[in-house]
Each structure stands twice: as C-alpha cells, then as structure tokens.
Write an enzyme that holds these catalytic residues in place. Structure first.
Site, short mmCIF file in Angstrom:
data_model
loop_
_atom_site.label_atom_id
_atom_site.label_comp_id
_atom_site.label_asym_id
_atom_site.label_seq_id
_atom_site.Cartn_x
_atom_site.Cartn_y
_atom_site.Cartn_z
N SER A 117 0.84 -1.20 0.00
CA SER A 117 0.00 0.00 0.00
C SER A 117 0.88 1.26 0.00
O SER A 117 1.64 1.47 -0.94
CB SER A 117 -0.96 -0.05 1.19
N ASP A 171 -10.17 -5.24 -3.85
CA ASP A 171 -9.57 -4.23 -2.97
C ASP A 171 -10.43 -2.97 -2.93
O ASP A 171 -10.57 -2.28 -3.94
CB ASP A 171 -8.15 -3.89 -3.48
N HIS A 202 -7.93 -5.71 0.44
CA HIS A 202 -6.67 -4.99 0.66
C HIS A 202 -5.88 -5.74 1.72
O HIS A 202 -5.83 -5.36 2.89
CB HIS A 202 -6.98 -3.56 1.10
#
Length: 226
Positions: A117, A171, A202
């Site tokens: 991320s 996600d 995610h």
C-alpha cells in the site's frame, strides 16, 4: 537525518542478502514481520528482513489523527492521493537505510525492496530513481505517485530489475485499476514488471505469500548459486 527505526528479523547464520519491507498506512514494522516464517525459505538462505517504521504524522483523510504514515493523504482521489513532498521525504529516508546496508557490506544487487500500500508507493518511487541496482522490487496492493513524472525523472539503473506487482481484485482501499495503472506505467517506461492478481481485498492471501517466496528465492538464492 536519523536512520529509520526497524524490526530486524536476522538471518540464520551469515547474512548474504536483505529484504527491506515497508508497511502500509497506520501500521508499523511489526505488522508484516510475522510473514517471514510463512515464506518457508530454506534455513540456510542467509536472508535478513528489515521492516522499517514510518514516522508518525497527521493524516488529513483520518481527521488529522497522528499515525505512522509514509506521507499524508489529503484526498482519496487517486490522482492526488499521495502527498508528493511526503513521498520524496520518505523515499530519501528509506534510501538512507539502503545506503547503510550497502556501506555495511551488502551488495545492492542482494537487496529486495518491498512495500504494501503506502509502502509500495515508496518502493516504486525508489525503483525508478535509485543510483544503484537492486535484486528486485515487490509492489503489493499499491499505486504510483506522480506517474506522469516517471519518464522525466527515471534513470536506467533498474530498468531490467524484476518487479512483482500484486493486487487484489476485491480491494476497496486501493482499487484494482490503480495497481494496473502502475504496472502499465512501468512497462511503458521500459521497466520489467510482472502482474499478479488475486481474489482478495486490501490484504495478503496464501497464494500471494507463496508467489512472494518464489520471487525472493529466484532473485536471492538461485541467482547466488548461478
């Protein structure tokens, strides 16, 4: 600038290679460190894992709450999500850590840089701009800051470096198309990415962990033997 603090998962025996793994927003180096045994690497691999902690800073989209973050997020709009100044500041801090590893005797070509991320944003930023060649980069559930600047700012040092770009099709935080955009920007700029898509949100799933393990072994173990 003080060196970033980190969780240090030492190699069994002599260290012959290093994986530097950057966490996501609000996490810390402790978040991903438990993944090391799950990778099931050979006991004699000689791979040390460093999981740096991002500094604490106010995050605009979270009401200004202070948390560990590699940069501020002022809006969830993808084109302006990453605060570019903060990205560059954190990239410099991570590069300082890489520089220290190299000065301590680890060849840059025995280092993999990974990021999840927000951490992946930093990893991709450095991929294009580092002055030395890495063994590989893993960009997990992430996106790219200022993709329009990559051709202007990138050097050719890591053009052939393998890049594992992995993303979940479900996600809700960083949409799939953001990962796909990062992959295509890299490809069009002459880099060497491979795309890996998983039916997950995610997060990280078992198949991705297996693919990460294979990537690390191909880049750090098989290469060392050849």
């Amino acid at each position: 600038m003080a060196l970033l603090p980190f969780v240090d998962v030492k190699a069994q025996g002599d260290t012959r290679a290093v994986v530097v793994w950057l966490h996501g927003l609000g996490d810390s180096g402790h978040g991903f460190s438990p993944i090391v045994p799950e990778l099931r690497l050979p006991a004699d691999a000689g791979i040390r894992f460093l999981f740096p902690h991002a500094p604490e800073r106010p995050v605009t989209v979270n009401g200004g709450m202070r948390m560990r973050a590699w940069y501020d997020i002022k809006t969830m709009e993808l084109t302006s999500r990453a605060d570019e100044e903060g990205v560059r500041e954190s990239a410099a801090a991570v590069q300082q850590l890489l520089d220290k590893l190299i000065s301590d005797g680890i060849s840059s070509e025995r280092i993999i840089l990974a990021g999840f991320s927000q951490g992946g944003v930093i990893a991709l930023h450095l991929l294009a701009r580092l002055p030395y060649k890495l063994a590989g980069v893993m960009a997990l559930s992430t996106y790219m800051c200022a993709p329009e600047k990559i051709k202007e700012e990138a050097n050719s040092v890591n053009k052939s470096t393998p890049v594992l770009v992995a993303h979940g099709s479900q996600d809700p935080v960083v949409p799939l198309f953001a990962g796909q955009q990062a992959y295509h920007v890299l490809k069009n700029a002459g880099f060497n990415p491979s795309w890996h898509e998983y039916k997950m949100p995610h997060s990280v799933c078992a198949q991705e962990v297996a693919d990460i393990s294979s990537f690390i072994q191909r880049r750090l173990l098989i290469q060392a033997e050849s």
